[in-house]
Design an enzyme around this catalytic site. Structure first.
Site, short mmCIF file in Angstrom:
data_model
loop_
_atom_site.label_atom_id
_atom_site.label_comp_id
_atom_site.label_asym_id
_atom_site.label_seq_id
_atom_site.Cartn_x
_atom_site.Cartn_y
_atom_site.Cartn_z
N PHE A 128 18.43 6.75 -38.44
CA PHE A 128 19.57 7.35 -39.12
C PHE A 128 20.35 6.28 -39.86
O PHE A 128 20.16 5.09 -39.62
CB PHE A 128 20.48 8.06 -38.09
N GLN A 186 34.92 12.11 -45.67
CA GLN A 186 33.52 11.74 -45.91
C GLN A 186 32.83 12.70 -46.87
O GLN A 186 32.82 13.91 -46.65
CB GLN A 186 32.76 11.74 -44.59
N HIS A 238 29.19 13.60 -47.98
CA HIS A 238 27.81 13.42 -47.51
C HIS A 238 26.91 13.22 -48.72
O HIS A 238 27.06 13.92 -49.72
CB HIS A 238 27.38 14.67 -46.72
N LEU A 274 24.44 21.61 -46.81
CA LEU A 274 24.02 20.32 -46.27
C LEU A 274 22.49 20.18 -46.19
O LEU A 274 21.80 21.07 -45.73
CB LEU A 274 24.60 20.16 -44.86
N GLU A 278 20.86 14.19 -43.07
CA GLU A 278 20.49 12.79 -43.22
C GLU A 278 19.14 12.51 -42.55
O GLU A 278 18.47 11.54 -42.87
CB GLU A 278 21.59 11.94 -42.55
N ARG A 329 27.06 6.29 -45.16
CA ARG A 329 27.22 7.43 -46.08
C ARG A 329 28.15 7.14 -47.25
O ARG A 329 27.91 7.58 -48.37
CB ARG A 329 27.75 8.64 -45.29
N HIS A 380 32.17 16.65 -46.46
CA HIS A 380 31.40 16.95 -45.25
C HIS A 380 32.20 16.81 -43.96
O HIS A 380 32.00 17.54 -43.01
CB HIS A 380 30.20 16.01 -45.20
N ARG A 425 32.33 7.54 -41.04
CA ARG A 425 31.58 7.87 -39.83
C ARG A 425 30.09 7.69 -40.06
O ARG A 425 29.57 8.06 -41.12
CB ARG A 425 31.85 9.32 -39.44
#
Lengths: 395, 565
Positions: free
Chosen positions: B113, B229, B231, B241, B244, B275, B342, B378
């Site tokens: 990730f 954030q 995304h 979405l 990721e 991100r 996001h 984050r």
């Protein structure tokens, strides 16, 4: 942009009036969802239109409705798609079935759906001892129960369950799919108890009539009926549970009659279900009792020509070539070994990329092909050779 | 009047985890949510949950990645706790039945990730949030004797006693329209973020910042609210979405020249940089004319480089999203994406037990809260972890606190006021604007001015607009005059929450005159540790304008350094 007319089933419990139809014309691109259409109508014309909705992406399970008579998620149905099923050029949206309507498109899921889910003891009863680290369980077993975990509890399958229409006490497709999630989970300690409970209950796994409605209705590929059939197989075959409803014996009689004759021999079904899997079954006391009590039905069937005296004595005759083909199907299915237990699963099996990532996952096309025979959307094409594995970008 | 030791508002991962922890600690618990618990937005979390569980991984490595991801704004004491407790929490989830992916040896398997120096993301296909949420709900069902679940109850206010201690809430039974006062020794807010203040957003329609606004209204400080954030991969079409996990599995980002442009921005981590870095890179490509599509507003996410079989198993949900919502088979062709709102790193300021510093009896956990473990940005798969760790800690601490105290008496005045307020909204004449219109204007404006790139002028416009919309909202009218499922009147109340939290975001973004994490100011393009290595706290008194203060960032073992991926 295009115009669409939505015909919404409205019901205001405070008005004292009956439910009624309400039409709104909305303006959206054709591949937008029916939910977006309803929300536009609500935003522009009438804020009192009641519908549960949240994620808009078919994951929260809030917006189950009937669109042109078919259960679906409103967010998961395109307007142009819905138009194809519209009878008079108007997209008709109603609340789901089998559950009481609270207001407009909102139904009481608690009174039906959630009550039934609670019926199946819907939590893991741990196999002891609980390990210090994770339970070591087969990769395939987790993929397998993940199909049931994919259920978003939207109620679409409950809405159109035919068995539930006839028997409102039927535990039903969603709750039984949930039950499979535990029976298929190697970490659960009470497979046998759960299965016995669900098999002996007259409203349990043998109350399903195999109509496929829930499979068609499910927006997430959970295939509830398939899960029910797996519960039956595991119950009868692995745990030897013979149920008081005679469901297991009925199933054996049914499949064996088809294997032996290529078609169902109706007159033999009932005696064999009750008396055992043999032509002599009809002379057993249990079969005799059941035959006696079924005389009125048999009489009617004879009168209406559904059964003939000849048909009772002799099975349907199938061309030999066809019969051999049926037998070959049986041989193939029954010859499968334990490892192929996951045959119905839409989640195909894959390989893990591990932390060190030194070696690539084997793009094993043969393995994929072996598991691909389920007819599901993922499995159907899983025999494609994998491309050479692409590693994550260098760190 | 329902009375409980611990009252939890919101039934996503943080709320349910808090409820179970409080019940395990012997408290009587109520969990109250405006939607059925499994409809909570945690259900949409796709990719996974981070934990340094493998023998060769360390919690320090996870913590360092998180600190660096936060652009050094995260509080390191809280980050240490989260990362240290992560492995046990993950094993707990496994033990209660989450069907985590296994490797061939039958052990828990991981995927890579963004922003992480090791593959430490545990997952269930790409329905990780759903799987965990539904398993927690299984446990809530199991705990039905100790946890009372109020499903489809909408909270209108938090209630304080004369000393200002939070002693319950006022809520409306959405089914009947009945208003009820809930009495409690401690209240835990777990009602999620405010993504709906942006349009488009990946967030669900229910994410309207209710808890943030309710806490703010009774004097709780909001922290890091400027940190929003975006995304990197949301559908260009409608903002949905794309996990990721797709990039974790190896998918590429390409511009209109077919170039893997992340080479220019993050040569080491490429698509798996944090991100904020990836979203900014994308926005730059788009702004400089290398976007795709009719208005050049998108970029390609190419999943076809991932073995197809792997995609079908591990990214099944986005295969479906591509097919259903963009008409694209992602296993065969690239899909058009762009950065989209996001998550908010900010929220109600809490300590590491979830306690809100200035309001006794009040806790917060999950996206509604700011501990702060995410700081300026984050990392993917840290949000599920945040909800579970701090949900559990808040539940345990609140249960502990309630042991030694009697049930407080809750004043009824707030109930009367809320009843009157709702009646007044229903009675408004149709001279104002429609709620939906104001909400649209707010979202579009925030997405224009308070997005990936910000500057003083845009933010000033944003603040002006929010003020005007707040004015408009006081006379906005609704259609539904009923009591049963009057979603219309709830929408009007939610709009108020959204406007309050949006204002806090704008004010904080104006205040921070530097670029850090998700806040990039084109007029202050550098990070400035000398002046701005600190939190921005926003609070207010009654209906006053937001009041801005600063608080220090807690450092334990990592000094700020240049951030490169």
């Amino acid at each position: 942009m295009a115009e669409f007319t939505l015909r919404l089933r409205r019901y205001d419990p405070e008005s004292g009036e009956a439910a009624y139809w309400d039409e709104h014309t909305i303006d959206l691109e054709p591949h937008r969802s029916v939910l977006e259409g309803i929300l536009q109508a609500r935003a522009r014309f009438d804020g009192s239109i009641g519908i549960r909705c949240s994620c808009r992406a078919a994951i929260c399970g809030s917006c189950g409705v009937r669109i042109n008579g078919q259960p679906a998620l409103a967010c998961h149905t395109h307007l142009d798609q819905a138009m194809k099923g519209a009878r008079d050029g108007v997209i008709e949206i109603e609340p789901m079935g089998n559950m009481p309507v609270l207001k407009d498109l909102i139904v009481d899921m608690d009174a039906v759906h959630w009550k039934k889910v609670r019926r199946v003891t819907p939590w893991l009863i741990n196999k002891e001892p609980i390990p210090e680290r994770e339970y070591i369980v087969p990769h395939e077993a987790m993929v397998d129960v993940t199909q049931s975990m994919a259920c978003i509890q939207c109620g679409a399958c409950v809405s159109d369950c035919l068995s539930m229409e006839v028997d409102p006490l039927f535990i039903g497709p969603a709750a039984l799919a949930k039950a499979y999630r535990f029976v298929g989970d190697p970490r659960d300690a009470q497979h046998s108890e759960r299965l016995n409970d669900l098999a002996q209950d007259p409203h349990g796994i043998y109350d399903c009539t195999h109509c496929f409605k829930c499979i068609e209705a499910c927006p997430k590929g959970v295939a509830p009926m398939s899960q029910i059939m797996r519960l039956r197989r595991i119950s009868g075959r692995d745990h030897g549970i013979v149920d008081a409803n005679n469901g297991e014996r009925h199933e054996i009689a049914f499949t064996n009659l088809v294997r032996d004759h290529g078609l169902l021999w109706e007159a033999e079904l009932l005696p064999r279900s009750y008396g055992g899997d043999s032509w002599l079954a009809k002379f057993g006391p249990a079969a005799g009792r059941e035959l006696l009590s079924s005389l009125p039905v048999i009489g009617k069937a004879l009168l209406r020509g559904k059964v003939t005296p000849m048909g009772a004595l002799k099975a349907h005759k199938l061309p030999d070539e066809d019969l051999q083909q049926v037998k070959r199907i049986y041989a193939t299915v029954e010859g499968r070994d334990e490892a192929e237990r996951y045959e119905l699963n839409l989640y195909i099996s894959g390989y893990d990329e591990d932390m060190e990532g030194a070696e690539g996952p084997p793009p094993d096309a043969a393995a994929a092909g072996a598991q691909g025979g389920d007819g599901g959307m993922a499995g159907a094409e899983s025999g494609q050779p994998g491309q050479s594995p692409e590693r994550s970008p260098s760190r | 009047m329902p009375s409980h030791d611990v009252l939890i508002i919101g039934a996503g991962l943080a709320g349910q985890r808090a409820a179970l922890a409080a019940a395990d600690a012997g408290a009587s618990v109520a969990i109250l949510s405006k939607v059925h618990p499994v409809r909570s937005h945690s259900v949409a979390a796709a990719g996974g949950i981070n934990a340094a569980l493998k023998p060769q991984d360390t919690w320090e490595s996870h913590a360092y990645d998180t600190v660096k991801g936060s652009d050094f704004l995260g509080d390191q004491d809280a980050i240490e706790i989260m990362c240290r407790e992560a492995p046990d929490e993950l094993l707990h989830l496994e033990h209660i039945g989450v069907t985590f992916h296994r490797n061939d040896a039958g052990e828990l398997g991981t995927r890579a990730f963004g922003g992480a120096s090791a593959a430490r993301t545990y997952y269930v296909a790409d329905i990780t949030g759903q799987a965990i949420l539904h398993v927690l709900y299984e446990q809530i069902t199991k705990y039905h004797e100790t946890v009372d679940s109020y499903e489809e109850w909408f909270t209108t206010s938090l209630v304080q006693d004369d000393e200002g201690t939070c002693v319950g809430c006022v809520a409306r039974d959405i089914r009947t329209g009945e208003m009820e006062l809930f009495n409690a020794k401690s209240v835990i807010l777990a009602s999620g973020g405010n993504g709906q203040t942006f349009k488009p957003t990946t967030n669900a329609l229910i994410c309207t910042g209710d808890g943030i606004a309710q806490a703010y209204a009774i004097g709780a400080p909001l922290m890091d609210m400027e940190m929003v954030q975006y995304h990197p991969t949301t559908l260009t079409e409608n903002g949905f979405l794309i996990t990721e996990g797709a990039r974790g599995e190896g998918a590429h980002l390409l511009n209109s020249d077919g170039e893997r442009f992340m080479e220019k921005y993050a040569p080491n981590k490429m698509e798996l940089a944090s991100r904020d870095v990836v979203s900014r890179a994308e926005q730059t490509e788009i702004n400089e004319g290398r976007g795709i599509g009719p208005d050049g507003g998108g970029l390609y996410l190419d999943v076809t480089v991932v073995p197809r079989k792997r995609t079908l198993e591990a990214l099944r949900e986005i295969v479906n999203i591509g097919k259903d919502f963009a008409g694209t088979d992602i296993t065969r062709e690239p899909i058009s994406i762009r950065p989209g709102q996001h998550y908010i790193m900010g929220g109600v300021k809490t300590d590491v037990h979830g306690q809100v510093p200035t309001v006794a009896g009040l806790y917060a956990a999950g996206e509604v809260a700011c501990v702060s473990v995410h700081g300026g940005n984050r990392l993917g798969a840290n949000s599920l972890l945040d909800t579970l760790i701090f949900g559990r800690r808040a539940g345990q601490h609140a249960a502990q606190r309630s042991r030694a105290m009697p049930m407080p008496t809750t004043p009824t005045s707030r109930l009367r006021q809320d009843l009157e307020h709702i009646d007044a909204i229903i009675a408004r004449d149709r001279s104002g604007r429609r709620i939906s219109e104001i909400k649209d204007e707010l979202g579009t404006m925030m997405n224009r001015n308070v997005a990936v790139y910000r500057d003083a002028d845009g933010l000033a416009t944003a603040h002006e607009t929010v003020r005007r919309l707040k004015e408009d909202a006081t006379t906005a009218y609704i259609d539904d005059r009923g009591t049963v499922f009057n979603q219309d009147v709830l929408g009007a109340i939610e709009l108020g929450y959204m406007l309050d939290t949006a204002q806090a975001t704008v004010v904080a973004a104006i205040e921070r005159k530097e670029s850090r994490g998700a806040q990039f100011r084109t007029d202050f393009p550098e990070r400035n540790d000398d002046e701005w290595l600190k939190h921005i706290d926003i609070s207010r008194n009654g209906d006053d304008e937001p009041h801005v203060t600063h608080s220090p960032v807690t450092m334990t073992q990592w000094e700020p350094e240049e951030r490169k991926y």
